[in-house]
Write a protein that holds these residues in place. Structure first.
Motif, PDB file in Angstrom:
ATOM      1  N   PRO A 105      39.019  45.523  33.942  1.00 15.53           N
ATOM      2  CA  PRO A 105      38.050  45.084  34.955  1.00 15.53           C
ATOM      3  C   PRO A 105      38.678  45.117  36.346  1.00 15.53           C
ATOM      4  CG  PRO A 105      38.927  43.204  33.743  1.00 15.53           C
ATOM      5  CD  PRO A 105      39.513  44.425  33.113  1.00 15.53           C
ATOM      6  N   THR A 164      36.677  44.384  39.813  1.00 16.16           N
ATOM      7  CA  THR A 164      36.234  43.373  40.779  1.00 16.16           C
ATOM      8  C   THR A 164      36.418  41.980  40.159  1.00 16.16           C
ATOM      9  OG1 THR A 164      33.969  43.280  39.967  1.00 16.16           O
ATOM     10  CG2 THR A 164      34.448  44.938  41.668  1.00 16.16           C
ATOM     11  N   GLN A 197      34.175  39.667  39.789  1.00 16.46           N
ATOM     12  CA  GLN A 197      33.093  39.388  38.839  1.00 16.46           C
ATOM     13  C   GLN A 197      33.365  40.061  37.490  1.00 16.46           C
ATOM     14  OE1 GLN A 197      30.420  37.253  39.606  1.00 16.46           O
ATOM     15  NE2 GLN A 197      30.392  37.346  37.388  1.00 16.46           N
ATOM     16  N   GLU A 198      33.811  41.319  37.541  1.00 13.41           N
ATOM     17  CA  GLU A 198      34.109  42.030  36.284  1.00 13.41           C
ATOM     18  C   GLU A 198      35.241  41.316  35.529  1.00 13.41           C
ATOM     19  OE1 GLU A 198      33.001  46.440  38.095  1.00 13.41           O
ATOM     20  OE2 GLU A 198      35.073  46.003  37.576  1.00 13.41           O
ATOM     21  N   GLN A 199      36.204  40.796  36.280  1.00 13.80           N
ATOM     22  CA  GLN A 199      37.337  40.129  35.620  1.00 13.80           C
ATOM     23  C   GLN A 199      36.897  38.820  34.956  1.00 13.80           C
ATOM     24  OE1 GLN A 199      40.417  40.079  38.646  1.00 13.80           O
ATOM     25  NE2 GLN A 199      40.827  42.254  38.325  1.00 13.80           N
ATOM     26  N   ASN A 220      33.796  38.259  33.946  1.00 11.99           N
ATOM     27  CA  ASN A 220      32.939  38.662  32.810  1.00 11.99           C
ATOM     28  C   ASN A 220      33.794  39.019  31.594  1.00 11.99           C
ATOM     29  OD1 ASN A 220      30.788  38.352  34.507  1.00 11.99           O
ATOM     30  ND2 ASN A 220      30.402  40.545  34.797  1.00 11.99           N
ATOM     31  N   ALA A 221      34.922  39.721  31.858  1.00 16.95           N
ATOM     32  CA  ALA A 221      35.790  40.138  30.749  1.00 16.95           C
ATOM     33  C   ALA A 221      36.357  38.905  30.034  1.00 16.95           C
ATOM     34  CB  ALA A 221      36.915  41.021  31.270  1.00 16.95           C
ATOM     35  N   SER A 252      35.916  41.842  46.642  1.00 11.45           N
ATOM     36  CA  SER A 252      34.767  41.918  45.730  1.00 11.45           C
ATOM     37  C   SER A 252      33.516  41.382  46.424  1.00 11.45           C
ATOM     38  CB  SER A 252      35.035  41.105  44.459  1.00 11.45           C
ATOM     39  OG  SER A 252      36.199  41.556  43.826  1.00 11.45           O
TER      40      SER A 252
END
Ligand SMILES: NC(=O)c1ccc[n+]([C@@H]2O[C@H](COP(=O)([O-])OP(=O)(O)OC[C@H]3O[C@@H](n4cnc5c(N)ncnc54)[C@H](O)[C@@H]3O)[C@@H](O)[C@H]2O)c1
Length: 386
Positions: A364, A366, A368-370, A372-373, A221
């Protein structure tokens, strides 16, 4: 101390482990017992948001489960040599008190019925508890599922070739118990997923992301965000525990290797390799008894920057497999107990942070996406007054 004394005031989580006497299961049991003695020895290692650690902070987690081993939970814990004697010696009474039932065998439909009856009994012994089942069974070869129109039919057709995980998942769903698939086994058959939606029960998986793959997602990531192009990635693991021995069978390791491999391109969003027909991402798992649970992993990462000039990095991870895994199991039990209360059902994609192969629509990818989720999920709990 008796099993009844495990009961606690309030609304505890009842963590039901399939494979309770394995290396991960026994480490989870020790973590749960430590939570009662001294929560501050456990809470700093959990990733659960504060709103959900509230219940755990009072030591309100009970542990029970199933295993096919004859030895006691305490003997199993000792034999895995994951923890030092000073870690488990003060917990002996609690560990002896935890109820680990003999795993049923026979046709899957019969196993499901036995497990259902046992879950109901365990629940009646813990009125008010929020149960969550966590699948910690050994990795198995990918089954070929017969065509069926109902879960009952699928279970009834089993002639010993389908994984026992299906019986645990079916029993959990029938009893309204959220289910976590920490293994690489393909439990999330479409009939299991629709059963979870139909019964309004959340399920999540697959394959706990604990060590090498966790760092792979983080690094990949970061390289992606920094616009550095990954040109090759070679990963090697050596481990000497039961899981490692089991994974030395290629058919049992196939799903785990696929999960560890596919995750890289999922994160990067492009193929790693000079041609579409060949890959420059290799993942190997080797059983090496001297390491026991203290696994070691190496990664060689080749990448290029401006002008296409090549660069490379090396990562050498000296980890403890079950010590990394056990807190995540407690985290997942906390999330899933909360999600059931929120009314979530079916596959929960938001918990991709915890899995090598996150399942569910729009999961999610990446790091960061994980994160954020998880933050969004935490906000949902706050808005709903948790
Ligand atoms: N340790 C990690 O970091 C990690 C990460 C991701 C996934 N996993 C997966 O988690 C699972 C558990 O790992 P482990 O190291 O504890 O493995 P393990 O082999 O030590 O434990 C598995 C346990 O399941 C029991 N078992 C076998 N069949 C059973 C049945 N039908 N019913 C009930 N119990 C049964 C075994 O007796 C054993 O005690 C494995 O599938 C592993 O691949 C582990």
């Amino acid at each position: 101390m008796t099993w009844e004394k495990q009961r606690v005031e309030g609304d505890p989580i009842l963590l039901l482990a399939a494979g309770a006497k394995g290396a991960v299961g026994t480490t989870v049991a020790a973590l749960v017992a430590t939570l009662r003695h001294d929560p501050q020895e456990v809470l700093p290692w959990l990733t659960l948001p504060k709103s959900l650690t509230g219940i755990l902070g009072k030591g309100q987690v009970c542990f029970a489960g199933w295993d096919s081993k004859e030895q006691s939970l305490l003997e199993a814990l000792r034999s895995h040599s994951v923890l030092l004697e000073k870690n488990w010696a003060p917990l002996q009474e609690e560990l002896q008190d935890m109820k680990v039932l003999k795993a049923p065998d026979g046709p899957l439909l019969e196993q499901t019925e036995i497990l259902c009856a046992q879950i109901k009994e365990l629940l009646s012994e813990h009125p008010g508890a929020s149960p969550v089942m966590v699948d910690l069974l050994p990795a198995c070869a990918g089954p070929s599922f017969p065509n069926c129109s109902s879960l009952e039919e699928l279970l009834a057709l089993d002639k010993g070739e389908l994984p026992a995980d299906l019986a645990y998942a079916s029993a959990a769903l029938r009893c309204g118990v959220p289910f976590v698939n920490f293994t690489s086994n393909q439990v999330e058959h479409p009939l299991i997923v629709s059963e979870a939606s139909h019964r309004a029960v959340p399920i999540c998986g697959r394959d706990g992301k604990t060590g090498q793959t966790f760092f792979k997602v983080v690094l990949a990531s970061a390289l992606k965000a920094r616009k550095l192009k990954v040109t090759g990635w070679y990963s090697l693991n050596i481990l000497g525990n039961e899981d490692g021995r089991n994974l030395s069978n290629p058919s049992k390791a196939a799903a785990k290797l696929a999960n560890k491999t596919e995750v890289l391109e999922e994160v990067l969003g492009y193929h790693v390799g000079e041609s579409p027909h060949e890959t420059s991402h290799g993942v190997h798992i080797a059983y090496y008894p001297p390491r026991g649970d203290a696994k070691e992993a190496w990664d060689v990462v080749d990448f290029s920057g401006a002008f296409g000039l090549p660069m490379s990095l090396r990562l050498n991870l000296l980890a403890r497999d079950s010590v990394l895994a056990a807190p995540l199991v407690v985290d997942l039990a906390g999330w899933m107990a909360g999600l059931k209360k929120l009314g979530r059902s079916g596959l929960v994609a938001d918990l991709g942070f915890y899995f090598k192969k996150p399942l569910g629509e729009g999961h999610p990818r990446t790091f960061q996406e994980q994160l954020n989720a998880l933050e969004l999920l935490e906000r949902e709990f706050t808005v709903r007054g948790f």
